[in-house]
Scaffold this motif. Structure first.
Motif, PDB file in Angstrom:
ATOM      1  N   ILE A 133       0.832  -1.197   0.000  1.00  0.00           N
ATOM      2  CA  ILE A 133       0.000   0.000   0.000  1.00  0.00           C
ATOM      3  C   ILE A 133       0.869   1.250   0.000  1.00  0.00           C
ATOM      4  O   ILE A 133       0.583   2.235  -0.699  1.00  0.00           O
ATOM      5  CB  ILE A 133      -0.953  -0.005   1.211  1.00  0.00           C
ATOM      6  CG1 ILE A 133      -1.984  -1.135   1.051  1.00  0.00           C
ATOM      7  CG2 ILE A 133      -1.671   1.342   1.355  1.00  0.00           C
ATOM      8  CD1 ILE A 133      -2.891  -1.320   2.246  1.00  0.00           C
ATOM      9  N   SER A 134       1.948   1.223   0.758  1.00  0.00           N
ATOM     10  CA  SER A 134       2.868   2.364   0.802  1.00  0.00           C
ATOM     11  C   SER A 134       3.445   2.648  -0.581  1.00  0.00           C
ATOM     12  O   SER A 134       3.540   3.809  -1.012  1.00  0.00           O
ATOM     13  CB  SER A 134       3.999   2.079   1.790  1.00  0.00           C
ATOM     14  OG  SER A 134       4.914   3.158   1.829  1.00  0.00           O
ATOM     15  N   THR A 135       3.826   1.594  -1.302  1.00  0.00           N
ATOM     16  CA  THR A 135       4.368   1.756  -2.655  1.00  0.00           C
ATOM     17  C   THR A 135       3.329   2.357  -3.584  1.00  0.00           C
ATOM     18  O   THR A 135       3.623   3.275  -4.360  1.00  0.00           O
ATOM     19  CB  THR A 135       4.841   0.392  -3.215  1.00  0.00           C
ATOM     20  OG1 THR A 135       5.884  -0.117  -2.389  1.00  0.00           O
ATOM     21  CG2 THR A 135       5.349   0.539  -4.646  1.00  0.00           C
ATOM     22  N   ALA A 192       3.212  -4.265 -13.768  1.00  0.00           N
ATOM     23  CA  ALA A 192       4.615  -4.012 -14.102  1.00  0.00           C
ATOM     24  C   ALA A 192       5.097  -2.728 -13.439  1.00  0.00           C
ATOM     25  O   ALA A 192       6.211  -2.671 -12.893  1.00  0.00           O
ATOM     26  CB  ALA A 192       4.783  -3.922 -15.617  1.00  0.00           C
ATOM     27  N   ALA A 193       4.277  -1.696 -13.483  1.00  0.00           N
ATOM     28  CA  ALA A 193       4.644  -0.410 -12.886  1.00  0.00           C
ATOM     29  C   ALA A 193       4.851  -0.543 -11.379  1.00  0.00           C
ATOM     30  O   ALA A 193       5.823  -0.024 -10.819  1.00  0.00           O
ATOM     31  CB  ALA A 193       3.565   0.630 -13.190  1.00  0.00           C
ATOM     32  N   LEU A 194       3.939  -1.245 -10.717  1.00  0.00           N
ATOM     33  CA  LEU A 194       4.054  -1.427  -9.270  1.00  0.00           C
ATOM     34  C   LEU A 194       5.281  -2.265  -8.910  1.00  0.00           C
ATOM     35  O   LEU A 194       5.966  -1.990  -7.922  1.00  0.00           O
ATOM     36  CB  LEU A 194       2.793  -2.089  -8.722  1.00  0.00           C
ATOM     37  CG  LEU A 194       1.542  -1.213  -8.704  1.00  0.00           C
ATOM     38  CD1 LEU A 194       0.323  -2.029  -8.299  1.00  0.00           C
ATOM     39  CD2 LEU A 194       1.714  -0.036  -7.763  1.00  0.00           C
TER      40      LEU A 194
END
Length: 249
Positions: free
Chosen positions: A5-7, A121-123
């Motif tokens: 969640i932080s990311t 992919a972005a995450l």
């Protein structure tokens, strides 16, 4: 708050990268995470093209509106809606799949599948300490892009994803208020309430731009979006889609 969640909540667009290429292992990890995304009926209607060739990256940067970070990054991915492999499957299994592949529904499935994969992919990249920037400008000149990456019919490059090691971290751009986006049980249609929320958000965005540009820019979000939508952009898309045998029946 857990690390995932932080990311997610720490996301911001990065446009300045170190001159340092991603390793093959990093690329494999990012693509594997993309493949782990949900896919409608297991159709997996997307492909990802990684661009390492410097001349191709330079040309793509020009085609996307001279966006330097398309050329200068750790790796550049192109996410494509892909129904070509399903054409091959139809031939392999001797089944007539053409009407389904040329339907609006399957076209939408391909768009959704590709978007879900790209966000995974972005995450994944951001969780690895990398920065990312989505590149919608890949659709500015699709015929030229198609030639550069040599894609067959029934494949459409939807957007690029520049990934790399950030050299400059920008402030996070405020999103719309949650109550303006999230509705419970039914769609909120009180237009006066809608406008009040937009006015508050416009003031927030204007302040954000003023601070970020030291007073050189103070435009409101509504003003920005209305100006953008009043101009026609990439109006050739329907013709390109039909030409590439996605006829949207």
């Amino acid at each position: 708050m857990n690390q995932v969640i932080s990311t997610i909540l720490n996301h911001r667009t990065i446009r300045y990268f170190e001159d340092k290429q991603l390793t093959d292992e990093q690329i494999k990890t990012i693509v594997s995470c993309a493949q782990a995304a949900a896919t409608s009926s297991f159709i997996q209607a997307y492909s990802i093209i990684g661009i390492k060739d410097k001349e191709k990256k330079k040309r793509l940067a020009e085609l996307t509106g001279n966006q330097e970070y398309v050329e200068k990054n750790g790796h550049f991915f192109i996410f494509c809606a892909d129904l070509y492999r399903h054409t091959v499957i139809g031939e392999k299994e001797q089944r007539n799949v053409t009407p389904a592949l040329e339907s609006t529904e399957k076209f939408m499935v391909a768009l959704i599948d590709t978007s879900l994969a790209a966000q995974n992919a972005a995450l994944a990249a951001e969780s690895m300490g990398l920065g990312i920037c989505y590149i919608g400008g890949i659709r500015n000149h699709l015929e030229e892009v198609k030639k550069i990456v040599k894609i067959p019919d029934r494949v459409i490059p939807l957007f690029g994803l520049a990934v790399g090691y950030p050299t400059k971290i920008t402030d996070q751009k405020p999103r719309l208020p949650l109550e303006h986006v999230y509705h419970e049980d039914e769609y909120e249609q009180d237009q006066q309430k809608f406008i009040r929320q937009l006015d508050e958000y416009d003031a927030l965005i204007s302040s954000y731009y003023e601070k970020r540009t030291e007073g050189q820019r103070t435009d409101r979000w509504s003003e920005q979006i209305a100006q953008m939508l009043s101009k026609q952009n990439r109006m050739y898309m329907k013709e390109f889609i039909q030409k590439n045998k996605l006829d949207l029946q």
